[in-house]
Design an enzyme around this catalytic site. Structure first.
Site, mmCIF file in Angstrom:
data_model
loop_
_atom_site.group_PDB
_atom_site.id
_atom_site.type_symbol
_atom_site.label_atom_id
_atom_site.label_comp_id
_atom_site.label_asym_id
_atom_site.label_seq_id
_atom_site.Cartn_x
_atom_site.Cartn_y
_atom_site.Cartn_z
ATOM 1 N N GLY A 182 1.978 6.693 5.786
ATOM 2 C CA GLY A 182 2.567 5.457 6.251
ATOM 3 C C GLY A 182 4.011 5.354 5.792
ATOM 4 O O GLY A 182 4.405 5.985 4.800
ATOM 5 N N CYS A 183 4.802 4.557 6.492
ATOM 6 C CA CYS A 183 6.227 4.458 6.150
ATOM 7 C C CYS A 183 6.418 3.841 4.770
ATOM 8 O O CYS A 183 7.113 4.409 3.915
ATOM 9 C CB CYS A 183 6.983 3.683 7.223
ATOM 10 S SG CYS A 183 6.298 2.069 7.645
#
Length: 315
Positions: free
Chosen positions: A120-121
């Site tokens: 995930g970012c």
């Protein structure tokens, strides 16, 4: 003549899928296969195409990604390798976590893996700041970590993009205030923490770019390290890294400077006099935070050199 590797993006019409396709389109040693728009939800058509390609990228909601992974597995010996861009498999024991800089061995694990979960970012920035400190014993595994982050609105997908670009959204907004954001298990697991961290994300009125920040009271850490000690641990971990760099602290930091690249900058902003520090990670939430990271993993898995930057015309 060597066979050119082939890739199918299952869910290529979404924000991440479109960006991955743009990045893959400029690679000479790879071919991208697509399915007709009218058949994108047809399991039989998708399964047939999966049987013909070397690797499938899952750019789907979590439940759909699980279904697609099961569809691929049903092919048995003909199953393609998978890169999942959803949250569905990021802490699954039979998937390799797709953050090549996580440990010195991670790139080799990704290269050999049949199934890779793209990070995930938000967790990408936090994990790259925290994991070296935990591994070095500078930060105890049960340390009470707080992570704050701001992202451009593209991280929210097509619905959020439409709200912001239609001027129906606020200029800035905190969210996840119920302390149950879906990225927390991933962040905790791969940072090596035993205590659940507090994570508060936010979104601003800019399309892409991200800053993750972690405040520290240095006198609560073993040995009371100085800011320079923290920086030295990070610098040693990422020395020679192609994409992750430790750079000098600045008085101000804006989130958009690395847009359309796969670069990620780490900083230690500290006051030795006050015994405090703020660790920051700056990167493109659509680059190293999503699509660029996926292309980096695809390159490792297929054994081909990749260009993770968008072509100039797309900037």
């Amino acid at each position: 003549m060597a066979k050119i590797p082939t890739v199918f993006i299952d869910g290529e019409a979404g924000t991440t899928g479109l960006q991955i396709r743009e990045r893959l389109a400029i690679l000479p040693g790879l071919a991208v296969r697509s399915i007709a728009p009218t058949r994108r939800k047809d399991p039989g058509a998708r399964r047939a195409l999966m049987a013909e390609v070397d690797l499938v990228v899952l750019c789907l909601p979590d439940d759909a990604a699980k279904e697609s992974a099961t569809l691929a597995a049903s092919l048995g010996a003909d199953a393609p390798r998978l890169v999942d861009a959803s949250t569905a498999h990021r802490i699954a024991p039979d998937w390799v976590y797709g953050l090549p800089e996580l440990t010195p061995e991670q790139s080799a694990l990704i290269a050999a893996a049949p199934r890779v979960s793209n990070p995930g970012c938000y967790p990408t920035g936090a994990i790259l700041l925290l994991r070296p400190l935990v591994d070095a014993g500078v930060m105890p595994r049960d340390y009470p970590v707080t992570v704050n982050a701001v992202s451009g609105y593209s991280g929210g997908g097509n619905a959020m993009i439409a709200e912001y670009e239609g001027r129906r959204a606020p200029d800035f907004e905190l969210y996840g205030l119920g302390l149950g954001h879906k990225h927390i298990p991933e962040l905790q697991t791969h940072a090596g923490l035993t205590r659940r961290p507090i994570f508060i994300p936010s979104v601003g009125d800019f399309r892409q770019g991200m800053i993750v920040s972690i405040p520290l009271h240095l006198d609560t850490l073993p040995g009371r390290p100085k800011p320079a000690d923290i920086e030295a641990v990070l610098a040693a971990r990422y020395a020679g890294s192609e994409y992750v760099s430790v750079v000098p602290a600045t008085a101000k930091l804006e989130p958009e400077a690395l847009n359309n690249t796969n670069l990620l900058e780490l900083r230690v902003h500290g006051s030795e006099a006050h015994g405090q520090a703020v660790l920051t990670a700056r990167f493109d939430n659509l680059g190293k935070g999503a699509s660029g990271a996926a292309v980096q993993n695809i390159g490792l898995m297929l054994g081909i050199p990749v260009e993770t930057r968008l072509p100039v015309a797309a900037e």
